[in-house]
Design an enzyme around this catalytic site. Structure first.
Site, PDB file in Angstrom:
ATOM      1  CG  LEU A  46     -15.351   1.794  -6.876  1.00 49.76           C
ATOM      2  CD1 LEU A  46     -16.489   2.415  -7.761  1.00 49.76           C
ATOM      3  CD2 LEU A  46     -15.964   1.277  -5.930  1.00 49.76           C
ATOM      4  CG  ASP A  63      -7.606  -3.991  -5.801  1.00 50.35           C
ATOM      5  OD1 ASP A  63      -7.921  -4.317  -4.536  1.00 50.35           O
ATOM      6  OD2 ASP A  63      -7.375  -2.881  -6.068  1.00 50.35           O
TER       7      ASP A  63
HETATM    8  C1  MEV Z   1      -6.623  -0.961  -2.312  1.00 46.08           C
HETATM    9  O1  MEV Z   1      -7.621  -1.562  -3.006  1.00 46.08           O
HETATM   10  C2  MEV Z   1      -6.409  -1.362  -0.922  1.00 46.08           C
HETATM   11  C3  MEV Z   1      -5.243  -1.240  -0.227  1.00 46.08           C
HETATM   12  O2  MEV Z   1      -5.553  -2.187   1.024  1.00 46.08           O
HETATM   13  C4  MEV Z   1      -3.977  -1.735  -0.803  1.00 46.08           C
HETATM   14  C5  MEV Z   1      -3.868  -3.055  -1.072  1.00 46.08           C
HETATM   15  O3  MEV Z   1      -4.409  -3.956  -0.553  1.00 46.08           O
HETATM   16  O4  MEV Z   1      -3.036  -3.465  -2.059  1.00 46.08           O
HETATM   17  C6  MEV Z   1      -5.157   0.075   0.389  1.00 46.08           C
END
Ligand code: MEV
Length: 333
Positions: free
Chosen positions: A111, A157
């Site tokens: 999250l 993120d």
């Molecule tokens: C992580 O929240 C999501 C992934 O696609 C890794 C990234 O985008 O850096 C798994």
């Protein structure tokens, strides 16, 4: 005076893992936030008090000294140290800093808690020193911290946590913001199993090395799902959105990032009225999300809880990072 900042967590609706290579991801900021309060110190240390996450300690340069908790979160702490020092460097100040970290985002379950804490740290430190960094600069500094934690993160993120709202992101092409009127009924199911994004991204990379052509096809299809999914989201076509979530989950399973528990929760949600369900984030544990008509939400939530997992409704938020200066006496915990 102190600097205070908050930043939201996120959920990935479509495109996790494929976004590391190419193709869009669709990411939504959620109404659970991390808060960081930054204060000046007389020495050069960066002291991190994150007691509600189970650790606190301080950095002298790059060297960490634990006061409470062990080092498994060591990389996360190193990221905060780096974000703090990079922010000071950018503002041309030399100081020690106390960081008080409080987060309502469950950690290491997909999250976006580490990004939210990093973004809030940059926001709080720049406020402390009267800086006025743009959101883009905040996101870029937080991204450097994310690199320590996740290896080669895509950047989704830190960006969604900084800007908030609904975003589509494509590596190399950047972000687009989208407006959705009203709410969309999502539920999060948390398996409570922590996992490392870095490890999961590496697992996929190894599979891709062994099966390059096939994996590239899967990654392309995931990208198409994300593009169609954005369209369905903006049109609020819940049935199509649900179908696409189910298909996306199948592909994520096929590349080895699902678990028995995530499968159980997705099937449980669908069997109890969800239109669609998929894992969200890196997988290997962590969370899944389910979409259901308003009338079915309570039943889906209950069914997930019966599987010994946490379940909560989430609202999307337009609020990205927010920072201000506060008086020491107003620094609640
Ligand atoms: C992580 O929240 C999501 C992934 O696609 C890794 C990234 O985008 O850096 C798994």
């Amino acid at each position: 005076m102190l600097g205070e900042a908050t930043a939201p967590g996120k959920m990935i609706l479509f495109g996790e893992h494929s976004v590391v290579y190419r193709g869009p991801a669709v990411v939504l900021a959620i109404d659970r936030r991390a808060k960081v309060i930054a204060g000046k110190r007389d020495d050069e240390k960066v002291y991190i008090d994150a007691d509600n996450l189970g650790f606190s300690g301080y950095f002298e340069g790059d060297e960490y000294h634990a006061v409470r908790g062990k080092a498994w979160r060591g990389r996360n702490l190193a990221a905060l140290n780096m974000s703090t020092r990079k922010t000071m460097e950018r503002l041309d100040v030399e100081s020690g800093v106390n960081l008080k970290v409080r987060s309502m985002i469950p950690i290491a379950v997909g999250l976006g808690s580490s990004a939210a804490v990093n973004v809030a740290t940059v926001g709080a430190v720049q406020r402390l020193f009267d800086g006025d960094l743009s959101k883009e600069e905040i996101s870029n500094i937080a991204f450097e911290g994310e690199t320590i934690i996740h290896g080669k993160p895509s950047g989704v993120d830190n960006n969604v946590s900084t800007f908030g709202g609904v975003m589509s992101y494509e590596r190399g092409k950047g972000f687009n913001h989208h407006q959705i009127e009203g709410s969309i009924p999502f539920i999060i199911g948390n398996t409570r199993k922590k996992r490392s994004t870095k490890k999961m991204v590496e697992t996929v990379a190894v599979l891709r090395e062994r099966n390059p052509a096939l994996m590239d096809n899967v990654i392309d299809v995931m990208g198409s799902i994300a593009s169609e999914g954005l369209d369905a989201l903006l049109k609020k076509d819940l049935k199509r959105l649900g179908d696409l979530m189910n298909i996306n989950h199948g592909l994520l399973s096929s590349i080895g990032v699902s678990t028995m528990k995530l499968e159980t929760l997705c099937h449980t949600a669908r069997a109890n009225g969800a239109l669609g369900a998929k894992l969200t984030g890196a997988g290997g544990g962590g969370c899944m999300i389910a979409l259901a008509e308003e009338t079915e939400l309570a039943e889906v939530e209950r069914a997930i809880r019966r599987r010994k997992s946490d379940s909560y409704r989430v609202s999307l938020t337009d609020r990205g990072v927010e920072s201000r200066r506060i008086e020491e006496k107003n620094a609640d915990s």
